[in-house]
Write an enzyme that holds these catalytic residues in place. Structure first.
Site, PDB file in Angstrom:
ATOM      1  N   ARG A  33      48.943   9.920-104.613  1.00 52.61           N
ATOM      2  CA  ARG A  33      49.305   9.685-103.201  1.00 52.61           C
ATOM      3  C   ARG A  33      48.499   8.491-102.638  1.00 52.61           C
ATOM      4  NH1 ARG A  33      52.618  12.959-104.561  1.00 52.61           N
ATOM      5  NH2 ARG A  33      52.765  15.119-103.922  1.00 52.61           N
ATOM      6  N   GLU A 177      55.184  31.173-104.231  1.00 55.40           N
ATOM      7  CA  GLU A 177      55.954  29.923-104.269  1.00 55.40           C
ATOM      8  C   GLU A 177      56.641  29.715-105.617  1.00 55.40           C
ATOM      9  OE1 GLU A 177      53.739  26.301-103.513  1.00 55.40           O
ATOM     10  OE2 GLU A 177      55.547  25.076-103.624  1.00 55.40           O
ATOM     11  N   LYS A 219      57.513  31.045-100.230  1.00 56.94           N
ATOM     12  CA  LYS A 219      57.631  29.581-100.090  1.00 56.94           C
ATOM     13  C   LYS A 219      58.627  29.083-101.126  1.00 56.94           C
ATOM     14  CE  LYS A 219      54.922  25.315-100.183  1.00 56.94           C
ATOM     15  NZ  LYS A 219      53.685  24.683 -99.703  1.00 56.94           N
ATOM     16  N   SER A 261      58.842  20.975 -99.163  1.00 53.35           N
ATOM     17  CA  SER A 261      59.758  19.837 -98.976  1.00 53.35           C
ATOM     18  C   SER A 261      60.244  19.292-100.315  1.00 53.35           C
ATOM     19  CB  SER A 261      59.136  18.752 -98.098  1.00 53.35           C
ATOM     20  OG  SER A 261      57.946  18.226 -98.635  1.00 53.35           O
ATOM     21  N   GLY A 262      59.445  19.372-101.357  1.00 52.62           N
ATOM     22  CA  GLY A 262      59.930  19.167-102.724  1.00 52.62           C
ATOM     23  C   GLY A 262      60.420  17.772-103.082  1.00 52.62           C
ATOM     24  N   GLY A 263      60.033  16.767-102.305  1.00 55.87           N
ATOM     25  CA  GLY A 263      60.475  15.413-102.630  1.00 55.87           C
ATOM     26  C   GLY A 263      61.582  14.909-101.713  1.00 55.87           C
ATOM     27  N   ARG A 292      54.355  16.634 -98.708  1.00 60.05           N
ATOM     28  CA  ARG A 292      54.787  15.247 -98.572  1.00 60.05           C
ATOM     29  C   ARG A 292      55.529  14.987 -97.267  1.00 60.05           C
ATOM     30  NH1 ARG A 292      57.298  15.416-104.462  1.00 60.05           N
ATOM     31  NH2 ARG A 292      57.050  17.629-103.947  1.00 60.05           N
TER      32      ARG A 292
HETATM   33  P1  13P Z   1      55.821  19.450-100.819  1.00 62.27           P
HETATM   34  O1  13P Z   1      56.251  19.833 -99.427  1.00 62.27           O
HETATM   35  O2  13P Z   1      55.368  18.037-100.947  1.00 62.27           O
HETATM   36  O3  13P Z   1      56.828  19.886-101.852  1.00 62.27           O
HETATM   37  O4  13P Z   1      54.491  20.274-101.108  1.00 62.27           O
HETATM   38  C1  13P Z   1      54.449  21.593-100.780  1.00 62.27           C
HETATM   39  C2  13P Z   1      53.568  22.296-101.716  1.00 62.27           C
HETATM   40  O5  13P Z   1      52.569  22.868-101.327  1.00 62.27           O
HETATM   41  C3  13P Z   1      53.936  22.311-103.134  1.00 62.27           C
HETATM   42  O6  13P Z   1      53.194  23.287-103.793  1.00 62.27           O
END
Ligand code: 13P
Length: 346
Positions: A33, A177, A219, A261-263, A292
């Site tokens: 990042r 998650e 999550k 958010s996953g990208g 992200r």
């Molecule tokens: P993102 O929202 O960037 O996917 O990250 C969330 C997260 O904690 C992934 O484990």
């Protein structure tokens, strides 16, 4: 195991208009990042950046909790206040990532299982003593030809349940998650089928391990077409497919669902969370736990320069506020225009 405080924490994390900031990037992920904004990843730089995030004035208006990384929970502000205490003073609940990342699943090429169960009981106790009140464990599922296998799904669901039971034993709310990745050429329907299968396996294992759902949060990924799919999906389509998948499997005892958010871009993630909340009422709160999608504009505005701290904090607050609006189905794209432009860097 005292349930009431955990249930209260779970509910507070999904309080109306608020969501979670995932700031638990591991050191290698944080290096990526920072490299993207031309900043070398050193311990002092990571500390400075996280201090910027956690001391944002007004952060507690839209952020209910922050997920920390092992290094971060041990760090302090320049004036010597430990980060969990800084968050607590802002009315934000400190949490901690406790998994040790993914490893290849032996015998199943291209699939992974999350590590970190060894010594977890002791680590959870240590984190609880440092002020953490919730935990996170991420499982990763790939979609591809013949993937995911049932073995991969079961192994990850089992690890999630072992973790969740241990977290509750230590008095920490487990965020469960299971992330179905958006990498691939598959369509939205395939993501929906896999997401439902994975969630079914996860809730079966959580029941078997006597995890108290009222004191847990989910999550998940949103249901999306693969990143390289030729067919795109509209926000309403994503929202409907996501809610349908969740309604099929997630028990109403779960107080809240906090999407990763996953990208997705920050604006996409917010618009889709908004579309999801427009389908209310649902049995659970539908909120965010973005990494992200909350931090991308902050990193851009900061660019590693102390002089940009105020602009970066304004970018975080603005993004958090828009996601807070999306929690109520009250986001509009026009609100983006009020965004704080990152200052020009020389
Ligand atoms: P993102 O929202 O960037 O996917 O990250 C969330 C997260 O904690 C992934 O484990």
């Amino acid at each position: 195991m005292e349930l009431r405080p955990m249930i209260q924490t779970a509910q507070a994390l999904v309080a109306p208009g608020k969501g979670i900031l995932a700031a638990d990037e591991s050191t290698p992920t944080m290096a990526k990042r920072l490299a993207a904004i031309g900043v070398e990843s050193t311990e002092p730089r990571r500390r400075t950046y996280r201090e910027l995030l956690f001391t944002t004035p007004g952060i507690g208006d839209f952020i209910s909790g922050v997920i920390l990384f092992d290094e971060t929970i041990r760090q302090q502000t320049v004036d010597g206040t430990r980060f969990p205490e800084v968050l607590r003073r802002h009315g934000v609940i400190p949490g901690i990532k406790v998994d040790a990342g993914t490893k290849p699943l032996a015998g199943f090429p291209g699939e992974v299982v999350t590590a970190g169960l060894d010594g977890l009981r002791e680590r959870l106790q240590e984190y609880a003593a440092m002020g953490a009140r919730f935990a996170k464990w991420r499982a990763v599922i790939h979609i591809g030809e013949d993937r995911p296998t049932a073995t991969c799904v079961e192994a990850n669901a089992h690890a999630l349940a072992r973790y969740a039971a241990l977290a509750q034993e230590a008095g920490l709310v487990p965020i469960v998650e299971p992330e179905v990745l958006m990498d691939g050429t598959h369509g939205l329907e395939r993501c929906a089928v896999v997401t439902v299968d994975v969630l079914r396996a996860v809730y079966a294992q959580l029941a078997r391990h006597r995890v108290v759902l009222e004191a847990s949060l989910l999550k998940p990924n949103m249901v999306l077409p693969g990143e390289d799919s030729p067919v795109r999906a509209g926000d309403e389509e994503v929202a409907e497919a996501t809610v349908m998948a969740l309604r099929e499997v997630v028990p109403a005892a779960v107080p809240g669902i906090v999407f990763l958010s996953g990208g997705q871009s920050d604006q996409e993630a917010t618009a889709r969370l908004d579309a999801i909340n427009r389908l209310a009422p649902q049995p659970w709160e539908l909120s965010f736990s973005f990494g992200r999608a909350l931090q991308a504009p902050v990193l851009r505005a900061w660019s590693g320069e102390d002089a940009n701290t105020g602009a970066a904090q304004a970018a975080l607050l603005h993004r958090a506020e828009l996601n807070g609006a999306a929690r109520r189905g009250a986001y509009r794209a026009e609100l983006e225009e009020l965004a704080v432009d990152p200052p020009a860097t020389s």
